[in-house]
Design a protein around this motif. Sequence first.
Motif, PDB file in Angstrom:
ATOM      1  N   ALA A 126       0.832  -1.200   0.000  1.00  0.00           N
ATOM      2  CA  ALA A 126       0.000   0.000   0.000  1.00  0.00           C
ATOM      3  C   ALA A 126       0.867   1.250   0.000  1.00  0.00           C
ATOM      4  CB  ALA A 126      -0.902  -0.021   1.222  1.00  0.00           C
ATOM      5  N   ARG A 127       0.378   2.271  -0.691  1.00  0.00           N
ATOM      6  CA  ARG A 127       1.103   3.535  -0.745  1.00  0.00           C
ATOM      7  C   ARG A 127       0.146   4.659  -1.082  1.00  0.00           C
ATOM      8  NH1 ARG A 127       5.167   2.136  -5.454  1.00  0.00           N
ATOM      9  NH2 ARG A 127       4.917   0.092  -4.469  1.00  0.00           N
ATOM     10  N   ASP A 128       0.581   5.870  -0.763  1.00  0.00           N
ATOM     11  CA  ASP A 128      -0.210   7.056  -1.064  1.00  0.00           C
ATOM     12  C   ASP A 128       0.337   7.673  -2.346  1.00  0.00           C
ATOM     13  OD1 ASP A 128      -1.603   9.384  -1.192  1.00  0.00           O
ATOM     14  OD2 ASP A 128      -1.085  10.106   0.801  1.00  0.00           O
TER      15      ASP A 128
ATOM     16  N   GLN B 294      -0.105  17.581  -1.683  1.00  0.00           N
ATOM     17  CA  GLN B 294       0.105  17.249  -0.273  1.00  0.00           C
ATOM     18  C   GLN B 294       0.939  18.333   0.406  1.00  0.00           C
ATOM     19  OE1 GLN B 294       1.691  13.378   0.624  1.00  0.00           O
ATOM     20  NE2 GLN B 294       0.470  12.354  -0.921  1.00  0.00           N
TER      21      GLN B 294
ATOM     22  N   GLN C  30      -0.230  14.747  10.283  1.00  0.00           N
ATOM     23  CA  GLN C  30      -0.322  14.516   8.846  1.00  0.00           C
ATOM     24  C   GLN C  30       0.957  14.952   8.132  1.00  0.00           C
ATOM     25  OE1 GLN C  30      -2.688  12.388   8.677  1.00  0.00           O
ATOM     26  NE2 GLN C  30      -3.976  13.328   7.113  1.00  0.00           N
TER      27      GLN C  30
ATOM     28  N   ARG D 130       3.666  12.330   8.886  1.00  0.00           N
ATOM     29  CA  ARG D 130       3.305  11.080   8.199  1.00  0.00           C
ATOM     30  C   ARG D 130       3.625  11.162   6.721  1.00  0.00           C
ATOM     31  NH1 ARG D 130      -0.938   9.100   5.453  1.00  0.00           N
ATOM     32  NH2 ARG D 130      -2.302  10.915   5.736  1.00  0.00           N
ATOM     33  N   ARG D 131       3.358  12.331   6.125  1.00  0.00           N
ATOM     34  CA  ARG D 131       3.607  12.500   4.702  1.00  0.00           C
ATOM     35  C   ARG D 131       5.075  12.749   4.393  1.00  0.00           C
ATOM     36  NH1 ARG D 131      -2.024  15.847   3.502  1.00  0.00           N
ATOM     37  NH2 ARG D 131      -3.155  14.032   2.709  1.00  0.00           N
TER      38      ARG D 131
ATOM     39  N   LEU E 201       4.210   7.451   5.005  1.00  0.00           N
ATOM     40  CA  LEU E 201       3.494   6.336   5.615  1.00  0.00           C
ATOM     41  C   LEU E 201       1.990   6.525   5.512  1.00  0.00           C
ATOM     42  CD1 LEU E 201       6.358   6.046   6.947  1.00  0.00           C
ATOM     43  CD2 LEU E 201       5.180   5.143   8.953  1.00  0.00           C
ATOM     44  N   LEU E 202       1.270   5.405   5.512  1.00  0.00           N
ATOM     45  CA  LEU E 202      -0.181   5.440   5.608  1.00  0.00           C
ATOM     46  C   LEU E 202      -0.570   5.528   7.087  1.00  0.00           C
ATOM     47  CD1 LEU E 202      -1.158   2.712   2.979  1.00  0.00           C
ATOM     48  CD2 LEU E 202      -1.057   5.186   2.670  1.00  0.00           C
ATOM     49  N   GLU E 203      -1.817   5.833   7.354  1.00  0.00           N
ATOM     50  CA  GLU E 203      -2.256   6.080   8.728  1.00  0.00           C
ATOM     51  C   GLU E 203      -2.031   4.882   9.648  1.00  0.00           C
ATOM     52  OE1 GLU E 203      -3.289   7.644  12.096  1.00  0.00           O
ATOM     53  OE2 GLU E 203      -3.163   8.838  10.265  1.00  0.00           O
ATOM     54  N   LYS E 204      -2.366   3.675   9.194  1.00  0.00           N
ATOM     55  CA  LYS E 204      -2.214   2.491  10.044  1.00  0.00           C
ATOM     56  C   LYS E 204      -0.753   2.246  10.379  1.00  0.00           C
ATOM     57  CE  LYS E 204      -6.352  -0.258   9.029  1.00  0.00           C
ATOM     58  NZ  LYS E 204      -6.855  -1.545   8.488  1.00  0.00           N
ATOM     59  N   GLN E 205       0.132   2.430   9.391  1.00  0.00           N
ATOM     60  CA  GLN E 205       1.565   2.246   9.637  1.00  0.00           C
ATOM     61  C   GLN E 205       2.072   3.250  10.669  1.00  0.00           C
ATOM     62  OE1 GLN E 205       2.556   2.894   5.424  1.00  0.00           O
ATOM     63  NE2 GLN E 205       3.592   0.935   5.445  1.00  0.00           N
TER      64      GLN E 205
END
Length: 203
Positions: free
Chosen positions: A2-4, A11, A56, A59-60, A64-68
Motif C-alpha cells: 500500500a502507498r499514497d 500534499q 499529517q 506522516r507524509r 506512511l499510511l495512517e495504520k503504519q
Amino acid sequence: MARDNSPIVKQSRREGYALHPKAHKIMARKSGIPGQHAGARQGKASLYLTQLREKQKVRRIYGLLEKQFARLMKDAEHMQGLSGENLLQLLERRLDNVVYRAGFATSRRQARQLVGHGHFTLNGRRVDIPSISVKAGDIVAVRPKSLTSEYFAEAKKNMNGTQTAGWLKLNVSKMTVEVTGLPARTDAESDINEQLIVEYYSR
C-alpha cells in the motif's frame, strides 16, 4: 504494497511544507491549501486541528499510511524515553529513509521506489521492503547488478562530498552506507513538533 500516490505538490500545499524538492518552486507561486474554496475554509485553528496537521505533515514527510504511522506511535510509547523522540527515531531507521539520507535518492518517495524494486542489499541479502528497521552495525549497499545501471552510475558521480547524518557512514566508492549508531532527535527535521503528535494520539 500500500502507498499514497496522491500528488506530492498537492500534499505539500495542504501541509504548508515542501515534501519533495519540486514542491519548493510551486509553493513559492501558490501559497495556501489547494482547492477552489480553500480560502473560505481557513480560520483560527483549534488545538486538535494543529495536532492533526502536525501528525499529517510528519506522516507524509516519511511517506506512511495512517495504520503504519499509528503502529509506529504505539511502538514508540512502549520504548524507554520520550515517545515523540522515539517515534522520530523509528521513522529515521526505516530502510527507505536510510537510502534517502545516504544520498542514493533525492526524495523519500524515490528511495521507497528504489528499495521496492530490489536495488539494495541489507547485510548482503537482497531486500525490497522499505519499512525494514535498521540497527547499529547494519550495512546497506546497492546491489552489484544495479551498480551498472545508468541511474546509479550518475548518482555515484553526484554523491562525492555528500553530507550524511552522524549515525551513517557513507562509502561512495563501494556505494554502501553503514549504520554506526541510532539517530538522535537532531538528525530529524528541526521544524517537527513531535509533542503535538504525542498529544494527538493520547486524546
